[in-house]
Write an enzyme that holds these catalytic residues in place. Sequence first.
Site, short mmCIF file in Angstrom:
data_model
loop_
_atom_site.label_atom_id
_atom_site.label_comp_id
_atom_site.label_asym_id
_atom_site.label_seq_id
_atom_site.Cartn_x
_atom_site.Cartn_y
_atom_site.Cartn_z
N VAL C 77 7.07 -5.03 -5.35
CA VAL C 77 5.84 -4.37 -5.79
C VAL C 77 4.66 -5.13 -5.19
O VAL C 77 4.62 -6.36 -5.24
CB VAL C 77 5.72 -4.41 -7.33
CG1 VAL C 77 4.51 -3.62 -7.80
CG2 VAL C 77 7.00 -3.88 -7.97
N CYS C 78 3.71 -4.42 -4.64
CA CYS C 78 2.52 -5.08 -4.10
C CYS C 78 1.69 -5.57 -5.29
O CYS C 78 1.18 -4.76 -6.08
CB CYS C 78 1.69 -4.11 -3.26
SG CYS C 78 0.11 -4.83 -2.75
N ASN C 79 1.56 -6.89 -5.43
CA ASN C 79 0.90 -7.41 -6.64
C ASN C 79 -0.59 -7.09 -6.69
O ASN C 79 -1.14 -6.91 -7.77
CB ASN C 79 1.20 -8.90 -6.86
CG ASN C 79 0.89 -9.75 -5.66
OD1 ASN C 79 0.27 -9.27 -4.70
ND2 ASN C 79 1.32 -10.99 -5.66
N ALA C 82 -0.83 -3.53 -7.72
CA ALA C 82 -0.36 -3.44 -9.11
C ALA C 82 -1.42 -3.94 -10.09
O ALA C 82 -1.70 -3.29 -11.10
CB ALA C 82 0.94 -4.21 -9.27
#
Lengths: 120, 95, 127
Positions: C77-79, C82
């Site tokens: 997940v792209c933090n 996100a």
Amino acid sequence: MQSKRIAIVNRTAPHGTSHGQEALDMAMVAGTFGQEVGLFFIDDGVFQLVKDQHPEAALRKNYSKTFAALEFYDIDTLLVCQQSLLSRGLTEADLCVPVEVLSSESLRSALAQFDHIVSF
Amino acid sequence: MILHLLRSSPFSDHSLSQCLSRIAKQDGIVLIQDAVYALQGHQQAWYSLLMQCEQLYVLQDDLYARGIKAADAICTIDYPQLVALTLKFDKVMSW
Amino acid sequence: MATFSILVTSAPFDTQGSHSALQFAQAVLAQGHKIQGIFFYQAGVNNANAWSQAPADELNLPKAWRDLQAKGVALHVCNTAAARRGVLSEPESTERGLPAHNLQAPMQASGLGQFIEMLNVDRVVQF
């Protein structure tokens, strides 16, 4: 293993949605990682490059300034669809950075040179 | 050779027309999600161009999900066939 | 055997993209190919919100992703994307002094660099 080339295709206008901003984020990271990147602007995506944008007035981030800095990320392939410009009342002179303006056909051949395509 | 994955209804946005205006003869089109409604476009300007695409595929699950039927001439595929198609073409572009 | 990376940029539930990605991923594995990873970006990061709850008669998408991960598929997940959307890993949450986090295993908080490393595959497919 040989590094794959990635085409990032901008198809949407800026500010109304976050697509352009997140496409640019991806391009910069790809550039930082030494990945060969091609940035394509087609259809409403050509509006991303319009100069004199002031998105602050709409409480949005002015990321269009970043286009001029892309060379520092080793990204120098900015390809713009001529037909998309024309049909939207724009010329190359309306854009904020130097780009290569291509016909639909040349643009498609340019796209075919990349290994992977993502679109925003 | 690019496989174009169309996802939106051509009655609500221009993705299909925009794709068709740039497509090369050897490219393929797969209609998935709301793009399967394109099969209802007989009255539309883009329809004949779509039918001229020599490699047009429609995802059967998404058709069935929406109660839309494909004419016999239309090539319907399932997910395993979609996976195979992505490998048959050099790359995939989602619209 | 071919290798795939899958990019999910569309919102779960609001759009069909995540469901299509799941069905595609399952078909890729069923055919004996390898998935290098699934990368969630843009509105796709909402797939990583551990607090999302589907009614009992709807597909439990978070569970479906967990099942896929159990088959050896990495879920990244792209933090940054996100955090913008209220999906935070424990370190992000702690750093900002928030009382809890909702991005947890098997979803991995990663950066876009992770996606770039996932490009070394035969095909990238975006949903």
